[in-house]
Design a protein around this motif. Sequence first.
Motif, PDB file in Angstrom:
ATOM      1  N   ALA A   1      54.892  25.416  53.716  1.00 58.48           N
ATOM      2  CA  ALA A   1      55.708  26.605  53.934  1.00 58.48           C
ATOM      3  C   ALA A   1      56.853  26.365  54.918  1.00 58.48           C
ATOM      4  O   ALA A   1      58.016  26.598  54.581  1.00 58.48           O
TER       5      ALA A   1
ATOM      6  N   GLY B   1      46.552  29.393  54.854  1.00 55.47           N
ATOM      7  CA  GLY B   1      47.417  28.276  54.462  1.00 55.47           C
ATOM      8  C   GLY B   1      46.601  27.008  54.372  1.00 55.47           C
ATOM      9  O   GLY B   1      45.498  26.944  54.883  1.00 55.47           O
TER      10      GLY B   1
ATOM     11  N   LYS C   1      45.165  22.408  58.985  1.00 53.83           N
ATOM     12  CA  LYS C   1      44.066  23.263  58.541  1.00 53.83           C
ATOM     13  C   LYS C   1      43.033  22.596  57.651  1.00 53.83           C
ATOM     14  O   LYS C   1      41.921  23.090  57.532  1.00 53.83           O
TER      15      LYS C   1
ATOM     16  N   ASN D   1      50.494  32.347  58.552  1.00 54.23           N
ATOM     17  CA  ASN D   1      50.368  31.339  59.613  1.00 54.23           C
ATOM     18  C   ASN D   1      49.918  31.978  60.922  1.00 54.23           C
ATOM     19  O   ASN D   1      49.092  31.428  61.639  1.00 54.23           O
TER      20      ASN D   1
ATOM     21  N   GLU E   1      54.304  33.943  54.059  1.00 58.09           N
ATOM     22  CA  GLU E   1      53.877  32.642  54.582  1.00 58.09           C
ATOM     23  C   GLU E   1      53.785  32.656  56.110  1.00 58.09           C
ATOM     24  O   GLU E   1      52.841  32.124  56.681  1.00 58.09           O
TER      25      GLU E   1
HETATM   26 MG    MG Z   1      51.137  28.315  56.142  1.00 63.56          MG
END
Ligand code: MG
Length: 327
Positions: free
Chosen positions: A91, A86, A72, A26, A22
């Motif tokens: 997360a 993501g 995002k 990112n 995760e």
């Molecule tokens: Mg993420």
Amino acid sequence: PILANQIAAGEVVERPSSVVKELVENSLDAGADRIEVDIDKGGAKLIRIRDNGCGVVKDELVLALSRHATSKVATLDDLEGINSLGFRGEALASISSVSRLTLTSRTAEQSEAWQAEAQGREMSVTVKPAAHPVGTTVEVVDLFFNTPARRKFMRSEKTEFAHIDELVRRIALSRFDVTLILRHNGKVVRQYKSANTVQEQERRLAAVCGTPFMHHALAVSSEHSDVRLWGWLATPAGARPQNDLQYTYVNGRMMRDKLINHAIRQAYDELLPAGSFAAYVLYIELDPRQVDVNVHPAKHEVRFHQARLIHDFIFQALFSALHEAAK
Ligand code: MG
Ligand code: ADP
């Protein structure tokens, strides 16, 4: 909300390597081209990911740690054609609910860095000044310290690190342009320098997959109605009883997808005794609107809108390549 967070954590945060996944995703989403992964004691003690990406502005540090906060996807339309790795905004919140997490970051516009830390049962976030170049460092200390059941499920330091190492190898093949460094207990274990020429890429491929794979690697490249398949596969002559070199990527995302695996398996099985060895690193690229990545929390399965077409295209491309090589 802490309860909800810990339940969500069960989905995304299975073990130290899921945290690394995760966090590195990112960093990639933040446009980093250099990512350092520091692990202590298999990740149980420390997981630290440092990147040179765009950073998080001070005012958004708290938000970044809260559940369902993501920068995002802004609209429903975005969800249709996801380009970032993501998009759930879970997360950081999930990981911080089962560890002691700090997020230190600086954007190019800021002259100083700031550090956010989620604390206590209420997960209140404190923000204080810090020293950090442009980019982000996420530090995860004492993973699962407050969830004894999960902590008990962690395997030995060696096993957990092996999972992280495998993950970093997979990521290294998903982004040749990114420098990746992996350290365990202070020692450099992997160092993948950004690879931009074909030669450098093949050097990275060899570093990840080993020379035996390279000796039998057959480059494939095929295109059909806006779907592209490329990569390398071990030819039947290179058949060895080792099944762990099976890497597939869809639009840069690592996948363990049934449909893809079935198509590949079928191509091998046409030419080899059924069930015999297959090794490959394959990339599938298509319009993101033709694929749904929102099926699995850890995002390793996809749903193709034109599943049959994709399956048959993969099968055909690989069958031809393997058949040609076997001649
Ligand atoms: Mg993420
Ligand atoms: P998601 O990746 O699904 O958006 P996360 O919980 O992983 O959710 O991250 C939340 C938000 O924090 C991201 O949308 C992003 O804006 C910010 N963020 C997290 N890590 C980084 C990083 N390394 N660099 C820049 N921004 C980051």
